[in-house]
Design a protein around this motif. Structure first.
Motif, mmCIF file in Angstrom:
data_model
loop_
_atom_site.group_PDB
_atom_site.id
_atom_site.type_symbol
_atom_site.label_atom_id
_atom_site.label_comp_id
_atom_site.label_asym_id
_atom_site.label_seq_id
_atom_site.Cartn_x
_atom_site.Cartn_y
_atom_site.Cartn_z
ATOM 1 N N GLU A 73 83.757 -26.402 -42.876
ATOM 2 C CA GLU A 73 83.196 -26.754 -41.575
ATOM 3 C C GLU A 73 83.405 -25.621 -40.578
ATOM 4 O O GLU A 73 82.535 -25.334 -39.747
ATOM 5 N N SER A 74 84.532 -24.943 -40.655
ATOM 6 C CA SER A 74 84.787 -23.831 -39.730
ATOM 7 C C SER A 74 83.804 -22.694 -39.959
ATOM 8 O O SER A 74 83.422 -21.999 -39.009
ATOM 9 N N ALA A 75 83.361 -22.488 -41.208
ATOM 10 C CA ALA A 75 82.364 -21.446 -41.492
ATOM 11 C C ALA A 75 81.040 -21.784 -40.812
ATOM 12 O O ALA A 75 80.360 -20.897 -40.279
ATOM 13 N N VAL A 76 80.668 -23.053 -40.809
ATOM 14 C CA VAL A 76 79.445 -23.492 -40.119
ATOM 15 C C VAL A 76 79.583 -23.242 -38.631
ATOM 16 O O VAL A 76 78.659 -22.738 -37.968
ATOM 17 N N GLU A 77 80.726 -23.576 -38.084
ATOM 18 C CA GLU A 77 80.939 -23.422 -36.640
ATOM 19 C C GLU A 77 80.868 -21.964 -36.216
ATOM 20 O O GLU A 77 80.291 -21.638 -35.164
ATOM 21 N N GLU A 78 81.443 -21.060 -37.007
ATOM 22 C CA GLU A 78 81.411 -19.633 -36.680
ATOM 23 C C GLU A 78 79.986 -19.095 -36.712
ATOM 24 O O GLU A 78 79.573 -18.325 -35.828
ATOM 25 N N LEU A 79 79.222 -19.473 -37.725
ATOM 26 C CA LEU A 79 77.833 -19.024 -37.834
ATOM 27 C C LEU A 79 76.995 -19.591 -36.694
ATOM 28 O O LEU A 79 76.197 -18.878 -36.071
ATOM 29 N N GLU A 80 77.181 -20.866 -36.428
ATOM 30 C CA GLU A 80 76.433 -21.537 -35.367
ATOM 31 C C GLU A 80 76.695 -20.880 -34.018
ATOM 32 O O GLU A 80 75.780 -20.676 -33.216
ATOM 33 N N GLU A 81 77.935 -20.517 -33.768
ATOM 34 C CA GLU A 81 78.294 -19.881 -32.503
ATOM 35 C C GLU A 81 77.583 -18.544 -32.325
ATOM 36 O O GLU A 81 77.048 -18.246 -31.245
ATOM 37 N N LEU A 82 77.560 -17.715 -33.384
ATOM 38 C CA LEU A 82 76.897 -16.416 -33.302
ATOM 39 C C LEU A 82 75.400 -16.568 -33.034
ATOM 40 O O LEU A 82 74.827 -15.857 -32.197
ATOM 41 N N VAL A 83 74.762 -17.496 -33.751
ATOM 42 C CA VAL A 83 73.316 -17.689 -33.610
ATOM 43 C C VAL A 83 72.978 -18.246 -32.225
ATOM 44 O O VAL A 83 72.076 -17.738 -31.542
ATOM 45 N N GLU A 84 73.679 -19.267 -31.803
ATOM 46 C CA GLU A 84 73.376 -19.895 -30.509
ATOM 47 C C GLU A 84 73.636 -18.944 -29.355
ATOM 48 O O GLU A 84 72.900 -18.942 -28.362
ATOM 49 N N GLU A 85 74.653 -18.131 -29.455
ATOM 50 C CA GLU A 85 74.948 -17.160 -28.406
ATOM 51 C C GLU A 85 73.816 -16.137 -28.286
ATOM 52 O O GLU A 85 73.394 -15.784 -27.179
ATOM 53 N N ALA A 86 73.301 -15.650 -29.439
ATOM 54 C CA ALA A 86 72.206 -14.681 -29.413
ATOM 55 C C ALA A 86 70.938 -15.296 -28.828
ATOM 56 O O ALA A 86 70.230 -14.657 -28.035
ATOM 57 N N VAL A 87 70.635 -16.531 -29.197
ATOM 58 C CA VAL A 87 69.440 -17.210 -28.659
ATOM 59 C C VAL A 87 69.569 -17.379 -27.154
ATOM 60 O O VAL A 87 68.605 -17.173 -26.395
#
Length: 477
Positions: free
Chosen positions: A309-323
């Motif tokens: 779950e932490s891997a999902v959260e890290e990826l999600e954070e990077l993508v959402e921040e860029a958007v």
């Protein structure tokens, strides 16, 4: 005391837990490894070869059983898990087939009288620190050549794949490896540092993050211990306007989404020439959208869950921040609504240097697409990264491909192909992707003593004997 835990990432269920060993138990492992080295280094090549051959056979015989552990512990789809087991078998077989050649004495052409020969010898106990994304393969590319060479190994695996770690040790023991030659160790980071600092340990190999690599390199440097580091990557995938776009788009999807994008050599930055940018993106999006996350035990599933779950959260954070900073969404994927660490394929465009996504590694099924005008611009963009692991170039022009390959600051370049692994191909990078090489002859020599034996008074007969030994390997070993 910490624990190692099998947690099924498809459900979030904690399945089985294993405690860390004590400091005293770690010292006992190092003592066993050091004692085993004294005898293993003198065993014959035939004995070592037999162990490697049997290890390869066991992997093939138990492919389903071993693959199932990968699916359980890190969510690898069943078909990809079986492929990993098959690759591991080929690595053990490769070193069995080539150990005599790799160990052969090398006579030197010298200006003075007599003979000079370089011998290849082991150096002692080694520590391995390995990650979860390819639990068997990452270990095999370190363990197989060093077992063949005559070194011994203490292996600290990732905390989320303890049953895979134990399975490796069990396979090698059943293959006939003597006690102490390969030892699994459920240890903490501080205990790893203690092991590296132990004067009986002669080397350490880590595959993992920059942070982990820096920590290991610091301890190794302080104790003058040889180290090999295989770290992260942000591999460029370059598409020129003369490329076969169907082939390139299909390869882009496979290169980005295989193993749910959790590979250091996964294609992560897609650099596309302006004349074909829109058409490539259309085809790439179409291909990637077909990779639907699902049950990793199903034969039809291409993408399983991420490792946690932490891997999902890290990826999600990077993508959402860029958007939020203005990146364009080319394929809107993201987290699924179902239980488990699932994430749908996502593609972004318009990423700029101010965004973290520009320079940080994406470890999951998300990619970034860039537009370029000229070949030189593509090279500059590809090299504008702290990483330098692998890369791909798609073009119909061999001359252009060669020029780009020579200009890329990476350890590996693939032309009209994604990055793949094979026992006879060296693996490694430059810059913050680490140093040293694994696999092929290069991996065999990383933890070898290249010993010069110089005899200025050797006669012509002795010189001939030296050449015969060199041709036949280490006679009597």
């Amino acid at each position: 005391m910490g624990v190692y835990t099998t947690t099924n990432p498809a459900t979030g269920e904690a399945v089985k837990t294993f405690p860390e060993i004590s400091d005293a138990e770690l010292q006992e492992l190092i003592t066993r490894s050091h004692a085993a080295y004294r005898s293993w280094r003198t065993t014959s090549l035939d004995e070592r070869r037999a162990v490697l051959i049997r290890a390869a056979e066991i992997h093939r015989e138990r492919a389903e059983e071993l693959a199932a552990l990968l699916t359980l512990e890190m969510g690898k789809p069943a078909a990809q898990a079986r492929s990993e087991v098959a690759l591991v078998a080929s690595i053990y077989q490769y070193y069995a087939d080539n150990v005599e050649k790799f160990m052969a004495d090398e006579p030197l052409e010298i200006s003075g009288p007599g003979t000079a020969v370089v011998r290849t010898e082991p150096i002692g106990p080694l520590v391995g620190v390995m990650p979860w994304n390819y639990p068997y393969y990452q270990v095999a590319r370190f363990a197989a050549p060093n077992i063949a060479l005559g070194n011994t190994i203490i292996l600290k695996h990732a905390r989320n794949c303890p049953q895979s770690a134990l399975a490796i040790e069990q396979v090698l023991t059943e293959a006939g490896l003597p006690d102490g030659v390969y030892l699994n160790a459920f240890v903490s980071s501080s205990q790893v540092a203690d092991a590296i600092a132990d004067p009986r340990v002669q080397g350490v190999s880590l595959t993992g993050s920059e942070k982990a690599g820096a920590a290991v390199a610091e301890v190794a440097g302080r104790n003058l211990t040889k180290c090999v580091l295989e770290l992260g990557g942000s591999d460029p995938f370059i598409v020129l306007d003369d490329a076969d776009l169907d082939e390139a788009a299909a390869a882009a999807a496979t290169g980005r989404l295989g193993n749910a994008g959790q590979a250091c050599t996964a294609s992560k930055r897609f650099l596309v020439q302006a004349g074909v940018y829109d058409e490539f993106v259309r085809r790439f999006v179409g291909q990637a959208a077909c990779w639907t996350p699902g049950d990793p035990t199903s034969a039809d599933t291409k993408i399983g869950p991420l490792s946690s779950e932490s891997a999902v959260e890290e990826l999600e954070e990077l993508v959402e921040e860029a958007v939020a900073q203005g990146a364009e969404v080319l394929l809107d994927g993201g987290r699924t609504d179902e239980p488990g660490a699932f994430y749908r394929p996502t593609l972004l465009g318009g990423v700029t240097p101010e965004m973290r996504l520009y320079s940080e590694e994406l470890f999951g099924p998300a990619g970034v697409v860039y537009r370029f005008e000229t070949v030189e611009e593509a090279i500059e963009l590809a090299n504008d990264s702290p990483y330098g692991l692998s890369s791909s170039v798609f073009t119909g022009d061999d001359e252009k491909a060669q020029h780009i390959a020579e200009s890329l600051e990476t350890g590996m370049v693939w032309i009209n192909s994604t990055s793949k692994s094979a026992p006879d191909l060296p693996f490694g990078g430059v810059k913050r992707s680490g140093f040293g090489r694994e696999l092929a002859r290069f991996g065999f020599n990383e933890f070898a003593n290249k010993k010069l034996v110089r005899n200025p008074h050797a006669t012509a007969t002795r010189r001939a004997e030296g050449r015969a030994v060199a041709a036949g390997g280490h006679v009597g070993r």
